[in-house]
Write a protein that holds these residues in place. Structure first.
Motif, PDB file in Angstrom:
ATOM      1  N   LEU A 139      30.868 -36.474  21.005  1.00 64.11           N
ATOM      2  CA  LEU A 139      30.059 -37.313  21.974  1.00 64.11           C
ATOM      3  C   LEU A 139      29.685 -38.819  21.913  1.00 64.11           C
ATOM      4  O   LEU A 139      30.354 -39.390  22.647  1.00 64.11           O
ATOM      5  CB  LEU A 139      28.496 -37.318  21.867  1.00 64.11           C
ATOM      6  N   ALA A 140      30.207 -39.158  20.488  1.00 64.02           N
ATOM      7  CA  ALA A 140      29.971 -40.859  20.135  1.00 64.02           C
ATOM      8  C   ALA A 140      31.471 -41.377  20.673  1.00 64.02           C
ATOM      9  O   ALA A 140      31.493 -42.474  20.974  1.00 64.02           O
ATOM     10  CB  ALA A 140      30.161 -40.883  18.711  1.00 64.02           C
ATOM     11  N   ARG A 141      32.582 -40.633  20.519  1.00 63.90           N
ATOM     12  CA  ARG A 141      34.137 -41.376  21.410  1.00 63.90           C
ATOM     13  C   ARG A 141      33.859 -40.718  22.587  1.00 63.90           C
ATOM     14  O   ARG A 141      34.492 -41.718  22.914  1.00 63.90           O
ATOM     15  CB  ARG A 141      35.048 -40.260  20.103  1.00 63.90           C
ATOM     16  N   ALA A 142      33.662 -40.013  23.166  1.00 63.63           N
ATOM     17  CA  ALA A 142      32.959 -39.949  24.363  1.00 63.63           C
ATOM     18  C   ALA A 142      32.075 -40.896  25.385  1.00 63.63           C
ATOM     19  O   ALA A 142      33.571 -42.217  26.236  1.00 63.63           O
ATOM     20  CB  ALA A 142      32.922 -38.651  25.103  1.00 63.63           C
ATOM     21  N   ARG A 147      20.058 -45.539  25.924  1.00 63.73           N
ATOM     22  CA  ARG A 147      20.723 -46.976  26.068  1.00 63.73           C
ATOM     23  C   ARG A 147      22.100 -45.924  25.785  1.00 63.73           C
ATOM     24  O   ARG A 147      21.967 -45.056  24.450  1.00 63.73           O
ATOM     25  CB  ARG A 147      20.724 -48.198  25.834  1.00 63.73           C
ATOM     26  N   ASN A 148      23.503 -46.168  25.854  1.00 63.63           N
ATOM     27  CA  ASN A 148      24.794 -45.101  25.815  1.00 63.63           C
ATOM     28  C   ASN A 148      24.453 -45.528  24.227  1.00 63.63           C
ATOM     29  O   ASN A 148      25.346 -44.644  23.827  1.00 63.63           O
ATOM     30  CB  ASN A 148      26.493 -45.242  27.020  1.00 63.63           C
ATOM     31  N   THR A 149      25.025 -47.102  24.373  1.00 65.13           N
ATOM     32  CA  THR A 149      25.226 -47.965  22.961  1.00 65.13           C
ATOM     33  C   THR A 149      24.633 -46.779  21.316  1.00 65.13           C
ATOM     34  O   THR A 149      24.730 -46.475  20.234  1.00 65.13           O
ATOM     35  CB  THR A 149      25.157 -49.155  22.352  1.00 65.13           C
ATOM     36  N   ALA A 150      23.515 -47.280  21.901  1.00 67.87           N
ATOM     37  CA  ALA A 150      22.182 -46.608  20.779  1.00 67.87           C
ATOM     38  C   ALA A 150      22.535 -44.953  21.146  1.00 67.87           C
ATOM     39  O   ALA A 150      22.521 -44.597  19.659  1.00 67.87           O
ATOM     40  CB  ALA A 150      20.822 -46.582  21.841  1.00 67.87           C
ATOM     41  N   ARG A 156      28.186 -50.589  28.220  1.00 68.61           N
ATOM     42  CA  ARG A 156      27.601 -49.252  27.938  1.00 68.61           C
ATOM     43  C   ARG A 156      25.969 -49.630  27.228  1.00 68.61           C
ATOM     44  O   ARG A 156      24.985 -48.903  26.578  1.00 68.61           O
ATOM     45  CB  ARG A 156      28.137 -49.075  26.211  1.00 68.61           C
ATOM     46  N   ASN A 157      25.725 -51.617  27.116  1.00 67.84           N
ATOM     47  CA  ASN A 157      24.368 -51.470  26.600  1.00 67.84           C
ATOM     48  C   ASN A 157      23.541 -51.462  27.505  1.00 67.84           C
ATOM     49  O   ASN A 157      22.162 -51.792  26.910  1.00 67.84           O
ATOM     50  CB  ASN A 157      24.500 -53.271  25.811  1.00 67.84           C
ATOM     51  N   MET A 158      23.585 -51.730  28.918  1.00 64.75           N
ATOM     52  CA  MET A 158      22.953 -51.374  29.834  1.00 64.75           C
ATOM     53  C   MET A 158      22.430 -50.099  30.082  1.00 64.75           C
ATOM     54  O   MET A 158      21.429 -49.615  30.900  1.00 64.75           O
ATOM     55  CB  MET A 158      23.603 -51.924  31.158  1.00 64.75           C
ATOM     56  N   ALA A 159      23.454 -49.011  30.345  1.00 62.81           N
ATOM     57  CA  ALA A 159      23.646 -48.242  30.949  1.00 62.81           C
ATOM     58  C   ALA A 159      22.843 -47.381  30.219  1.00 62.81           C
ATOM     59  O   ALA A 159      22.914 -47.491  28.883  1.00 62.81           O
ATOM     60  CB  ALA A 159      25.337 -47.535  31.230  1.00 62.81           C
ATOM     61  N   THR A 160      22.188 -45.853  30.883  1.00 60.56           N
ATOM     62  CA  THR A 160      21.440 -45.332  30.254  1.00 60.56           C
ATOM     63  C   THR A 160      22.170 -43.975  30.819  1.00 60.56           C
ATOM     64  O   THR A 160      23.444 -43.208  31.203  1.00 60.56           O
ATOM     65  CB  THR A 160      20.502 -45.334  31.298  1.00 60.56           C
ATOM     66  N   VAL A 161      21.692 -42.761  29.772  1.00 58.61           N
ATOM     67  CA  VAL A 161      22.274 -41.244  29.546  1.00 58.61           C
ATOM     68  C   VAL A 161      22.174 -40.739  30.896  1.00 58.61           C
ATOM     69  O   VAL A 161      22.645 -40.467  31.849  1.00 58.61           O
ATOM     70  CB  VAL A 161      21.378 -40.686  28.918  1.00 58.61           C
ATOM     71  N   GLY A 162      20.818 -40.997  31.504  1.00 57.41           N
ATOM     72  CA  GLY A 162      20.801 -40.229  32.899  1.00 57.41           C
ATOM     73  C   GLY A 162      21.124 -41.228  33.995  1.00 57.41           C
ATOM     74  O   GLY A 162      21.616 -40.456  34.600  1.00 57.41           O
ATOM     75  N   GLY A 163      21.660 -42.104  33.723  1.00 53.06           N
ATOM     76  CA  GLY A 163      22.142 -42.996  35.355  1.00 53.06           C
ATOM     77  C   GLY A 163      23.650 -42.377  34.453  1.00 53.06           C
ATOM     78  O   GLY A 163      24.643 -42.419  36.048  1.00 53.06           O
ATOM     79  N   ASN A 164      23.746 -42.289  33.759  1.00 52.04           N
ATOM     80  CA  ASN A 164      25.418 -41.502  33.175  1.00 52.04           C
ATOM     81  C   ASN A 164      25.869 -40.973  34.398  1.00 52.04           C
ATOM     82  O   ASN A 164      26.719 -40.461  34.298  1.00 52.04           O
ATOM     83  CB  ASN A 164      26.155 -42.122  32.150  1.00 52.04           C
ATOM     84  N   LEU A 165      24.808 -39.864  33.447  1.00 55.32           N
ATOM     85  CA  LEU A 165      24.833 -38.030  34.486  1.00 55.32           C
ATOM     86  C   LEU A 165      25.184 -38.583  36.125  1.00 55.32           C
ATOM     87  O   LEU A 165      25.639 -37.627  36.279  1.00 55.32           O
ATOM     88  CB  LEU A 165      23.537 -37.545  33.956  1.00 55.32           C
ATOM     89  N   VAL A 175      24.964 -38.033  15.679  1.00 58.70           N
ATOM     90  CA  VAL A 175      25.399 -37.892  16.490  1.00 58.70           C
ATOM     91  C   VAL A 175      26.576 -38.378  16.360  1.00 58.70           C
ATOM     92  O   VAL A 175      27.537 -37.242  16.020  1.00 58.70           O
ATOM     93  CB  VAL A 175      25.428 -38.649  18.232  1.00 58.70           C
ATOM     94  N   ARG A 176      26.801 -38.885  15.492  1.00 58.75           N
ATOM     95  CA  ARG A 176      28.812 -39.341  14.793  1.00 58.75           C
ATOM     96  C   ARG A 176      29.041 -38.337  13.882  1.00 58.75           C
ATOM     97  O   ARG A 176      30.202 -38.344  13.395  1.00 58.75           O
ATOM     98  CB  ARG A 176      28.330 -41.236  14.036  1.00 58.75           C
ATOM     99  N   THR A 177      28.225 -37.602  13.371  1.00 56.26           N
ATOM    100  CA  THR A 177      28.696 -37.121  11.994  1.00 56.26           C
ATOM    101  C   THR A 177      28.061 -35.662  12.065  1.00 56.26           C
ATOM    102  O   THR A 177      29.197 -34.574  12.174  1.00 56.26           O
ATOM    103  CB  THR A 177      27.577 -36.343  10.860  1.00 56.26           C
ATOM    104  N   ARG A 178      27.345 -35.063  13.364  1.00 57.14           N
ATOM    105  CA  ARG A 178      27.351 -33.576  13.678  1.00 57.14           C
ATOM    106  C   ARG A 178      28.492 -33.724  15.535  1.00 57.14           C
ATOM    107  O   ARG A 178      28.346 -32.289  15.706  1.00 57.14           O
ATOM    108  CB  ARG A 178      25.885 -33.270  14.002  1.00 57.14           C
ATOM    109  N   TYR A 179      28.214 -34.558  16.212  1.00 52.90           N
ATOM    110  CA  TYR A 179      28.710 -34.259  17.680  1.00 52.90           C
ATOM    111  C   TYR A 179      30.291 -35.436  17.687  1.00 52.90           C
ATOM    112  O   TYR A 179      29.863 -36.036  18.200  1.00 52.90           O
ATOM    113  CB  TYR A 179      27.730 -34.266  18.591  1.00 52.90           C
ATOM    114  N   PRO A 180      31.122 -35.650  17.134  1.00 50.16           N
ATOM    115  CA  PRO A 180      31.733 -36.712  16.877  1.00 50.16           C
ATOM    116  C   PRO A 180      32.180 -37.181  18.177  1.00 50.16           C
ATOM    117  O   PRO A 180      32.562 -38.369  18.933  1.00 50.16           O
ATOM    118  CB  PRO A 180      32.729 -37.215  15.817  1.00 50.16           C
TER     119      PRO A 180
END
Ligand code: FAD
Ligand code: SF4
Length: 329
Positions: free
Chosen positions: A89-92, A72-75, A102-111, A82-87
């Motif tokens: 991405l977290a901010r996007a 899920r996007n939130t996770a 964001r709690n419902m949406a998945t990474v695959g669906g976002n793409l 992600v927060r430390t090495r790819y901030p």
């Protein structure tokens, strides 16, 4: 809404078997696809729910991350790596939608979410080549403030709406896909298409292909990265223009840089011209503006969106200045 059959896939082989049926569509969190079903823009005969497939985030041997498509996007935004090495991405991710979505949406669906061009969703009265190939495009002469300035065609001037994808483009992510012809890996920049004369096809994925995961390679200076989104409202709005960037300085010079723009094209726009112009250059506000101007040299604004190249340049300059000061917010 037209009738459809629903099944929840227990594993990838079952998802592929069901996804190979004619008229099948995969279902992630449903936050975009269910809207498209309601508007009868999408009319799948079979929904294959893939939100129960593996949802792990794991460090790779190379020092990057492998992110399953059902995460899920939130996770993903909350993951410590992600927060430390790819901030960026977290901010996007956190710049997109609302906490509930964001709690419902998945990474695959976002793409694979579809454009927010209003004419695309207006099945009652608008002509749209993306929805009905050959019908025409009402956005060209209509209200086109949110539309593309780079890489558009006569057939379609829509933009890609995802925030997450802009960061993934800048990070050189790879997409792990599997389908009837077996598994393959796709460089992120190759996944989404420019509209050309077939705007109904958003990506290069073949029918029945399933996104299994995304892989992020390590980026040594990834911690010095961020994402900035400019929009009409402070929240719950898609980008007019957005910038994902990472910056590495050597003294007063740029030794390396990653830049991608959102809200300007049919796909997340990796700014390779601007990156090349900046590598080795003295890191000044003017150099950042000049690099953006080079990237937007071929821009073809429409009636309502001539502000986009200027806004993109100023946003890029502000972002790179902030990164040079060590700020990632
Ligand atoms: C009000 C609102 C505001 C929003 N604002 C933003 C925003 O500001 N920024 C932003 O980026 N997004 C925004 N979104 C979009 C949201 O991020 C997407 O709807 C979401 O990411 C889609 O994910 P999903 O899992 O719900 O996909 P779904 O809706 O389930 O599916 C979307 C597409 O992906 C396909 N799909 C899903 N999983 C897979 C898979 N594993 N393999 C192959 N195909 C798959 C589906 O078939 C479908 O075509 C907004 C949405 C809404 C409703
Ligand atoms: S810009 Fe693309 S999505 Fe929008 S109306 Fe034209 S063809 Fe349809």
């Amino acid at each position: 809404m037209t009738p459809f059959r629903y099944a929840r896939a227990a594993d990838v082989p079952e998802a592929l078997r069901l996804g190979a049926e004619p008229g099948a569509s995969y279902l992630g969190g449903g936050t975009n696809l269910v809207d498209l079903l309601r508007e009868t823009v999408a009319r799948p005969e079979r929904l294959v729910d893939v939100s129960g497939l593996p949802a792990a985030i794991e460090e790779t041997a190379a020092g990057g991350l492998r992110i399953d498509a059902a995460v899920r996007n939130t996770a993903l935004a909350e993951h410590p790596v992600v927060r430390t090495r790819y901030p960026m991405l977290a901010r996007a991710i956190l710049a997109g939608a609302s906490a509930q979505i964001r709690n419902m949406a998945t990474v695959g669906g976002n793409l694979l979410q579809r454009t927010r061009c209003t004419y695309f969703y207006d099945t009652d009265g608008s002509r749209c080549n993306k929805r009905s190939p050959g019908a025409g495009c009402d956005a060209r002469e209509g209200f086109n403030r949110i539309h593309a300035v780079l890489g558009a065609s006569q057939a379609c001037v829509a933009t890609h709406p995802s925030d997450m994808c802009v960061a993934l483009a800048a990070l050189d992510a790879r997409v792990h896909v599997t389908g009837p012809s077996g598994p393959r890996r796709i460089a992120f920049d190759d996944l989404h298409r420019l509209p050309g004369d077939a705007p109904d096809r958003d990506t290069i994925l073949a029918s029945g292909e399933l996104i299994e995961a995304i892989e992020l390679p390590p980026l040594a200076y990834g911690a010095t990265s961020t994402y900035r989104k400019v929009r009409d409202r402070a929240s719950y709005a898609f980008a007019l223009v957005s910038v994902a960037a990472a910056l590495k300085l050597d003294g007063d010079r740029v030794s390396d840089v990653r830049i991608a723009f959102g809200g300007v094209a049919h796909k997340p726009w990796r700014a390779t011209r601007a990156e090349a112009a900046l590598r080795g250059a003295v890191a000044t506000h003017q150099a950042y503006l000049d690099a953006a101007a080079l990237e937007f040299e071929d821009a073809r604004p429409l009636r309502d969106n001539a502000f986009k190249p200027i806004l993109a340049g100023r946003t890029l300059a502000a972002v790179l200045q902030a990164l040079a000061r060590g700020e990632t917010a």
